[in-house]
Design a protein around this motif. Structure first.
Motif, PDB file in Angstrom:
ATOM      1  N   GLU A 296       0.829  -1.202   0.000  1.00 50.01           N
ATOM      2  CA  GLU A 296       0.000   0.000   0.000  1.00 50.01           C
ATOM      3  C   GLU A 296       0.865   1.254   0.000  1.00 50.01           C
ATOM      4  OE1 GLU A 296      -4.091   0.213   2.014  1.00 50.01           O
ATOM      5  OE2 GLU A 296      -2.735   1.130   3.465  1.00 50.01           O
TER       6      GLU A 296
ATOM      7  N   TYR B  93     -13.113   2.499   1.426  1.00 56.12           N
ATOM      8  CA  TYR B  93     -11.666   2.629   1.368  1.00 56.12           C
ATOM      9  C   TYR B  93     -11.303   3.392   0.100  1.00 56.12           C
ATOM     10  CZ  TYR B  93      -7.130   0.922   3.088  1.00 56.12           C
ATOM     11  OH  TYR B  93      -5.879   0.830   3.644  1.00 56.12           O
ATOM     12  N   THR B  94     -10.109   3.954   0.067  1.00 57.24           N
ATOM     13  CA  THR B  94      -9.687   4.672  -1.134  1.00 57.24           C
ATOM     14  C   THR B  94      -9.465   3.696  -2.291  1.00 57.24           C
ATOM     15  OG1 THR B  94      -8.049   6.206  -2.052  1.00 57.24           O
ATOM     16  CG2 THR B  94      -7.248   4.612  -0.445  1.00 57.24           C
TER      17      THR B  94
ATOM     18  N   GLY C 149     -11.949   8.943   0.250  1.00 54.27           N
ATOM     19  CA  GLY C 149     -11.730   7.559   0.668  1.00 54.27           C
ATOM     20  C   GLY C 149     -10.924   7.476   1.954  1.00 54.27           C
ATOM     21  N   PHE C 150     -11.089   6.353   2.664  1.00 53.57           N
ATOM     22  CA  PHE C 150     -10.343   6.135   3.904  1.00 53.57           C
ATOM     23  C   PHE C 150      -9.141   5.240   3.622  1.00 53.57           C
ATOM     24  CE2 PHE C 150     -14.863   6.306   5.761  1.00 53.57           C
ATOM     25  CZ  PHE C 150     -14.841   7.676   5.772  1.00 53.57           C
ATOM     26  N   ILE C 151      -8.259   5.134   4.600  1.00 50.57           N
ATOM     27  CA  ILE C 151      -7.078   4.288   4.448  1.00 50.57           C
ATOM     28  C   ILE C 151      -6.605   3.847   5.829  1.00 50.57           C
ATOM     29  CG2 ILE C 151      -5.305   6.116   4.585  1.00 50.57           C
ATOM     30  CD1 ILE C 151      -3.900   4.691   2.200  1.00 50.57           C
ATOM     31  N   ARG C 152      -5.913   2.694   5.875  1.00 46.74           N
ATOM     32  CA  ARG C 152      -5.350   2.244   7.150  1.00 46.74           C
ATOM     33  C   ARG C 152      -4.273   3.217   7.607  1.00 46.74           C
ATOM     34  NH1 ARG C 152      -4.245  -3.914   5.218  1.00 46.74           N
ATOM     35  NH2 ARG C 152      -3.483  -2.735   3.441  1.00 46.74           N
TER      36      ARG C 152
ATOM     37  N   HIS D 266      -9.973  -3.665   5.022  1.00 45.37           N
ATOM     38  CA  HIS D 266     -10.444  -2.365   4.547  1.00 45.37           C
ATOM     39  C   HIS D 266     -11.801  -2.032   5.168  1.00 45.37           C
ATOM     40  CE1 HIS D 266      -7.845  -2.563   0.609  1.00 45.37           C
ATOM     41  NE2 HIS D 266      -7.141  -2.622   1.719  1.00 45.37           N
TER      42      HIS D 266
ATOM     43  N   SER E 113     -11.309  -0.924   8.690  1.00 40.33           N
ATOM     44  CA  SER E 113     -10.756   0.438   8.754  1.00 40.33           C
ATOM     45  C   SER E 113     -11.849   1.481   8.548  1.00 40.33           C
ATOM     46  CB  SER E 113      -9.663   0.619   7.685  1.00 40.33           C
ATOM     47  OG  SER E 113      -8.600  -0.265   7.894  1.00 40.33           O
ATOM     48  N   VAL E 114     -12.739   1.218   7.593  1.00 38.24           N
ATOM     49  CA  VAL E 114     -13.836   2.154   7.315  1.00 38.24           C
ATOM     50  C   VAL E 114     -14.787   2.215   8.515  1.00 38.24           C
ATOM     51  CG1 VAL E 114     -15.842   2.602   5.843  1.00 38.24           C
ATOM     52  CG2 VAL E 114     -13.685   1.866   4.812  1.00 38.24           C
TER      53      VAL E 114
END
Length: 404
Positions: free
Chosen positions: A33, A207-208, A255-258, A295, A298-299
């Protein structure tokens, strides 16, 4: 005439650690990633370095031997940037820079740089600038190396300290100014949202790089920017969508990400007001990604941070056209069959079966199963609308009763 010139691609090395909480497989996933993030930022990864440790070295993140290996590789291959997968303290960043003698970034700094590149509107640029200032403030001390010979003794008296204190004040004042500016824009956006009336609001989250913008374009017949890179969308886009005869507002969010930097979560909370005020969430998941379950977690975590975890949600498993299960030969008696060998039908019988009709499997790119998607969204939006306006029931019949 505008002059065009080629910008050289920066060569970079990636650095991560393997611990009891982050095994070799997970470390490799995080570095994959991080490599995609580096590519998105305009860099080219030439090598990865990892080290097994119980915990990061508080001075140099890695051990001295491994740091020496990285320094030699950087010198021999003329590498300009070293990117660390975890957030570095100001002391670690300063010490590592002295050893490697090159630009040192951590995951947070890299994500902030991508956000700075991608921000298009003044609102997004203000939010990114605020996050950058908050990240920069505790790290100012290490940026005044050109004055190190003028520093005093124990308390580091002298011109160097004076310069640092001056800069700290400037950055603090800028942070206060940016926060005031964001409050002003928030009020304007709140008025805009209030002017939309009582229409049902639906938000795409996920997620992104899972295909939210592509799905937005297909459903709303609009032209939102979509690209196979991380954080292609920073600015929230809202479009009026009509499925059959039922109108509603659909918003495409960042978008989200870890390991999302805390500074970004804080500064982008106002952008996520679209999510907080939504009546329905469409949680888009890239099912072709080997770590899509992580993912999802994480979201969910970030949705919890913005008090949106309990909203009605439809899980949209996208990119079914790209999904491929790992092949396991029938005569292979040694390899244990795990989730990577599941077909889509087998996945549907796992925890996904508990979602019932709130689990949809589509391909936004190839427009597969979009009719099922439209039907399910229509039913959910209709239910919310009719609850809000009971006298409008006759306007929106069941999806199957509508003329095709």
């Amino acid at each position: 005439m505008i002059e065009t010139r080629d910008v050289p691609v920066e060569k970079a090395v990636l650095v991560g650690i393997i611990t009891k909480d982050q095994d070799e497989i997970k470390s490799r996933e995080y570095l994959d990633e991080l490599e995609f993030l580096t590519y998105t930022a305009g860099g080219n990864v030439v090598k990865r370095f990892t080290q097994k440790m119980e915990m990061p070295n508080p001075k140099t993140f890695l051990g001295t031997g491994k740091m020496d290996d990285i320094r030699k590789y950087i010198e021999e291959n003329n590498v300009g940037t070293a990117i660390f997968d975890d957030e570095l303290s100001s002391a670690q960043e300063r010490n590592i820079s002295k050893i490697l003698n090159c630009k040192v970034l951590d995951r947070t700094n890299l994500i902030l740089d991508i956000f700075a590149q991608r921000a298009q509107t003044s609102y997004a640029r203000t939010q990114v600038e605020l996050a950058q200032c908050e990240y920069l403030l505790p790290r100012l001390r290490g940026m005044w190396t050109h004055l190190e010979r003028q520093k005093g003794g124990i308390g580091m008296r002298g011109p160097g300290e004076t310069e640092i204190e001056t800069d700290r004040r400037i950055v603090r004042e800028k942070i206060a100014l940016l926060k005031d500016r964001i409050k002003t824009i928030d009020k304007q956006m709140s008025v805009q949202r209030g002017n939309r009336g009582a229409m049902v609001r639906v938000a795409l989250v996920g997620y992104t790089n899972v295909g939210k913008s592509t799905l937005m374009n297909v459903i709303s017949k609009s032209d939102v920017f979509a690209e196979n890179k991380l954080f292609a969308t920073l600015d929230t886009t809202v479009r009026k969508v009509v499925i059959q005869n039922l109108p509603f507002l659909l918003s495409d969010t960042v978008g989200f990400i870890r390991k999302l930097p805390t500074q970004l979560v804080e500064s982008f909370k106002s952008t996520l007001d679209e999510v907080r005020e939504a009546d329905l969430l469409l949680h888009v998941v890239d099912i072709s990604h080997p770590n899509f379950e992580e993912h999802i977690d994480s979201v969910h975590k970030i949705l919890g941070e913005i008090n949106s975890a309990d909203k009605p949600t439809i899980m949209v498993f996208n990119k079914i056209d790209a999904y491929k299960a790992e092949r396991l030969d029938a005569d292979d008696l040694q390899t244990e069959r795990t989730k990577i060998h599941y077909s889509l039908d087998e996945w549907k019988k796992t925890w996904m079966s508990k979602l019932g009709n709130n689990a949809l499997f589509i391909s936004a790119l190839n427009k597969e199963n979009l009719e099922d998607f439209k039907k399910r969204v229509y039913e959910e939006v209709r239910q919310i609308h009719v609850t809000r306006f009971p006298y409008n029931t006759f306007l929106y019949p069941d999806y199957d009763d509508l003329p095709s």
